[in-house]
Design an enzyme around this catalytic site. Structure first.
Site, PDB file in Angstrom:
ATOM      1  N   GLU A  82      -9.204   6.397   7.764  1.00 27.67           N
ATOM      2  CA  GLU A  82      -7.620   6.171   7.503  1.00 27.67           C
ATOM      3  C   GLU A  82      -7.446   7.762   6.691  1.00 27.67           C
ATOM      4  O   GLU A  82      -6.239   8.471   6.919  1.00 27.67           O
ATOM      5  CB  GLU A  82      -7.335   5.233   6.801  1.00 27.67           C
ATOM      6  CG  GLU A  82      -7.350   4.071   7.576  1.00 27.67           C
ATOM      7  CD  GLU A  82      -7.002   2.726   6.709  1.00 27.67           C
ATOM      8  OE1 GLU A  82      -6.028   2.099   7.351  1.00 27.67           O
ATOM      9  OE2 GLU A  82      -7.618   2.508   5.841  1.00 27.67           O
ATOM     10  N   ARG A 102       0.833  -1.124  -0.126  1.00 24.15           N
ATOM     11  CA  ARG A 102       0.117  -0.001  -0.090  1.00 24.15           C
ATOM     12  C   ARG A 102       1.098   1.210   0.218  1.00 24.15           C
ATOM     13  O   ARG A 102       0.549   2.235  -0.598  1.00 24.15           O
ATOM     14  CB  ARG A 102      -0.785  -0.216   1.203  1.00 24.15           C
ATOM     15  CG  ARG A 102      -1.917   1.219   1.204  1.00 24.15           C
ATOM     16  CD  ARG A 102      -2.959   1.140   2.248  1.00 24.15           C
ATOM     17  NE  ARG A 102      -4.112  -0.158   1.729  1.00 24.15           N
ATOM     18  CZ  ARG A 102      -5.177   0.480   1.385  1.00 24.15           C
ATOM     19  NH1 ARG A 102      -5.706   1.661   1.212  1.00 24.15           N
ATOM     20  NH2 ARG A 102      -6.151  -0.635   1.163  1.00 24.15           N
TER      21      ARG A 102
END
Length: 765
Positions: A718, A311
């Site tokens: 997030e 990621r």
């Protein structure tokens, strides 16, 4: 309709009155046992002898277990079975559990655990990414590389080039409630586990493996956590498995919670990175090519390091359309705690890399950093100019919101005027310098492990019209339960007082995914919607038949069911359906569409959509001490068509402060033996209320999701964490005012790091 209303958190009253029940508040039987681990005192080596007589003879001790005493699999890893619950004879980090103590009190267990007499054949530990790289100590055979175009050729052929390298530290989760679990033995060897976890199914799976029983023999319940931030996605496995083993072995309830020191010493952190870069660009600042090298400190076990590092690579472009880019990632194995999931899950590390590049390029060209960023933005959907508007991994960006968001934030924050005022102020002050910086966010939403993008729900309507709701998500303070309850109330057209969500329970909703990847509301909200709509359709079909009208015309709104010319209170409609023998219980299931991802090739569509945000932060620094203050922060964040604006704004505010803390005050320090020196609040500095910006303006972007999410909302867990990058960049801007050299600040930018950077800039180094 309840959706989009600014309703308070469902447990707000319980929180402020101290009556919200966490694992440590659950009443326990009088004979409940309390557990503690005996921990290693070296970072690497072999156990040559382990004398536990003093432990067994310590007051209150009922049992002491080593790896040889475990009934089945000795593993609590969430990935490749490389993380033994208790040491198999090898030691991989200082603080690794070696043996397990069961005693009559928490204190008795901890005191006894400290009495183990363990001798070792100590080996040299690998404590840095440089040492691990040199020793070729890694997860995966070699580096993972994602690329687009020929980055090296583009950089070499560009008119200008910058390069650099910096350290990016890890971060302790510091949830207010430490790791905790309790197990209650049931008949036939079954066990009921209460766990402070973001992933009840993972706990169920690991407990079943640890006991050597099928998953149906283990029930896991989670009502709420006192914070998680990713640290309770996998790190709770060891406690739950230990409690279950002791409970089944002794026939007594078993409970375990870490004291703060133990929690910080045993559990994993955010992954620390060392990032090197080269970037080529033209005289106007348009990027031609970028190269990144990520050295990722994964710690001793793999845990979730591969998807975290992936990621980071997937967010190495952030908001910028880069024609040619190469990201090389080394996942390195060291003798530190196993680094794990943390809010953003690698995305923030990737974003920090490209934001450093943009900052460096702007400094090199002497142009405004905001203007430079805007020149490199992806195209907006309604203003396509580039022939290629795809990410380095090939996903087309079709929902880019940052052009309009940036212009609005620059206007509402009065950026241009303030920047000029700061320049004038700095020219008149030698000791104190102010800095201002902007950073954008483009964050991909979905699990990159595609099969995790699924959720289930169970909804009951009782004959009095009250609604009982379960789903697979977990509540860690973020307000997920309230949002999902608002979805259910909206589908039935009833008041919130009629809807109750109870604890997440593997016996009610099976095979859940972790509440992570910012997908809690997206996945579980849609699953609940499916279940509610199934029930609405059943009720509408029955009631329309009774009143001889079209089922499609039946409406649920205002606490009533409108059936033809008849208006029936929802409670009476439910009673009529019950009396008509209509099932008033339904499950719902949802899987995220359009996803296709090959992580080995680095190609596909790993994300359903992107969430956007922008922040401007102003700071002031002190030349003599390196101390600083955040003076003002302005944020505009994209939550789509928000499900609950006050909860979303609260998430944005908290995420920004946590992100700024990671990049400024939160420094993890290990000594040369691998001992964590920053193992308590006295030595590890999380942001306090006094560290928040003096002026803190947060607003939500007025828009909705272009993809078909729950009520067109967007994830908000997030993405706003990354807004804290603007604080780090603002410090860089302030430090740059002390001289002409590029500041090149490492992270975290503690006062000591700022002081050192000021010295370098002042000396022209």
């Amino acid at each position: 309709m309840s959706v989009a209303k600014p309703l308070p958190h469902d447990a707000a009253k319980l929180h402020v009155t101290g009556t919200a029940r966490y694992i440590d508040d659950i009443p326990v039987p009088a004979d409940c046992l309390h557990l503690a681990f005996g921990l290693s005192t070296i970072a690497k080596g072999r156990i040559t002898a382990m004398d536990l007589d003093a432990v067994r003879n310590s007051p209150g001790v009922v049992d002491v277990l080593t790896a040889d005493d475990l009934p089945a699999e000795n593993d609590v890893s969430p990935s490749i079975h490389d993380e033994p619950l208790l040491s198999d004879g090898s030691v991989h980090y200082l603080g690794q559990p070696l043996f397990l103590v069961a005693a009559t009190s928490h204190r008795a267990a901890r005191v006894a655990a400290s009495k183990g007499d363990v001798t070792y054949d100590e080996e040299e530990a690998l404590l840095t990414v440089e040492a691990a790289l040199q020793a070729n100590s890694r997860f995966e055979d070699g580096p993972r590389i994602y690329s687009k175009g020929d980055a090296a050729a583009a950089i070499d052929g560009a008119a200008r080039m910058v390069e650099g390298s910096f350290d990016l530290g890890g971060q302790e989760h510091f949830y207010l409630e430490s790791q905790a679990a309790m197990a209650m033995p049931q008949e036939s060897g079954d066990v009921l586990v209460a766990s402070s976890t973001q992933h009840p199914t993972e706990i169920q799976h690991k407990v079943a493996d640890g006991l050597g029983v099928p998953m149906h023999s283990v029930r896991v319940e989670t009502r709420r956590m006192g914070g998680g931030f990713g640290g309770k996605e996998s790190q709770g496995n060891a406690l739950a498995v230990s409690c279950a083993i002791v409970a089944v072995k002794t026939g007594r309830a078993a409970k375990m919670r870490y004291d703060r020191d133990d929690d910080m010493v045993i559990t994993g952190k955010r992954h620390a990175f060392k990032i090197s870069y080269r970037a080529g660009f033209d005289e106007e600042g348009h990027l031609q090519g970028v190269e990144f090298l990520h050295l990722v400190n994964c710690g001793w076990a793999q845990d979730l390091s591969l998807p975290v590092a992936d990621r980071a690579m997937l967010h190495a472009d952030n908001a910028y359309a880069i024609p040619a880019i190469r990201i090389e990632s080394h996942r390195l194995k060291t003798n530190l705690q196993s680094f794990t999931a943390y809010r953003g899950f690698g995305g923030p590390q990737g974003m920090v890399g490209i934001e450093r590049v943009m900052d460096h390029v702007a400094h090199d060209l002497g142009i405004d950093p905001v203007e430079l960023r805007k020149r490199n933005y992806y195209d907006a959907p309604d203003n396509r100019v580039r022939a290629d508007n795809t990410t380095p991994y090939g996903q087309e960006v079709i929902d880019f919101e940052l052009h309009g968001m940036t212009d609005k934030l620059l206007d509402t924050s009065n950026y241009a005027t303030r920047k000029a005022e700061i320049a004038e102020w700095n020219a008149k002050n030698d000791r104190l310098k102010r800095g201002i910086a902007f950073s954008p966010v483009k964050f991909g939403i979905s699990f990159t492990l595609t099969h995790l993008n699924q959720a289930g729900a169970l909804v009951h309507i009782y004959q009095d019209g009250s609604v009982h709701l379960n789903h697979g998500g977990t509540e860690m303070g973020q307000g997920l339960f309230q949002k999902v309850a608002q979805v259910a109330a909206s589908r039935f057209g009833i008041g919130m007082h009629l809807v109750k969500i109870t604890a997440t329970d593997t016996a009610k909703v099976p095979n859940t995914s972790a509440t992570a990847a910012s997908s809690g509301a997206d996945l579980n909200g849609m699953a609940v919607k499916v279940a509610c709509d199934t029930l609405r359709d059943r009720m509408a079909a029955y009631l329309s038949e009774q009143h001889q009208c079209d089922a499609a015309s039946v409406r649920f709104e205002g606490g009533n069911v409108h059936v033809g010319e008849n208006v029936i209170p929802f409670e009476k409609a439910a009673a009529q359906c019950y009396q008509g023998r209509i099932s008033l219980s339904a499950t719902g299931f949802y899987k995220t569409p359009k996803l296709k991802w090959d992580r080995i090739k680095g190609e596909g569509r790993p994300f359903f959509y992107f969430s956007y945000g922008a922040a401007i932060t102003e700071v002031v620094t002190d030349k003599l001490t390196g101390e600083y203050r955040i003076l003002r922060t302005d944020i505009l964040h994209d939550a789509g068509a928000t499900l609950n604006p006050v909860l979303d704004i609260g998430q944005v505010e908290g995420a920004y402060v946590q992100g700024a803390g990671w990049l400024t005050t939160e420094e993890l320090v290990w000594n040369d033996k691998g001992r964590l020196a920053t193992h308590a609040p006295s030595t590890y500095k999380i942001p306090a209320c006094s560290d928040r910006p003096d002026v803190f303006n947060v607003d939500l972007w007025d828009g909705k999701n272009r993809e078909d999410t729950i009520y067109r909302s967007k994830a908000v867990g997030e993405p706003p964490f990354n807004l804290g990058i603007s604080a780090w960049l603002a410090l860089s801007d302030a430090v740059g005012a002390y001289g002409d050299a590029y500041p090149a600040i490492n992270a975290p930018a503690t006062s000591e790091e700022v002081w050192r950077s000021i010295r370098r800039v002042s000396d022209g180094v």
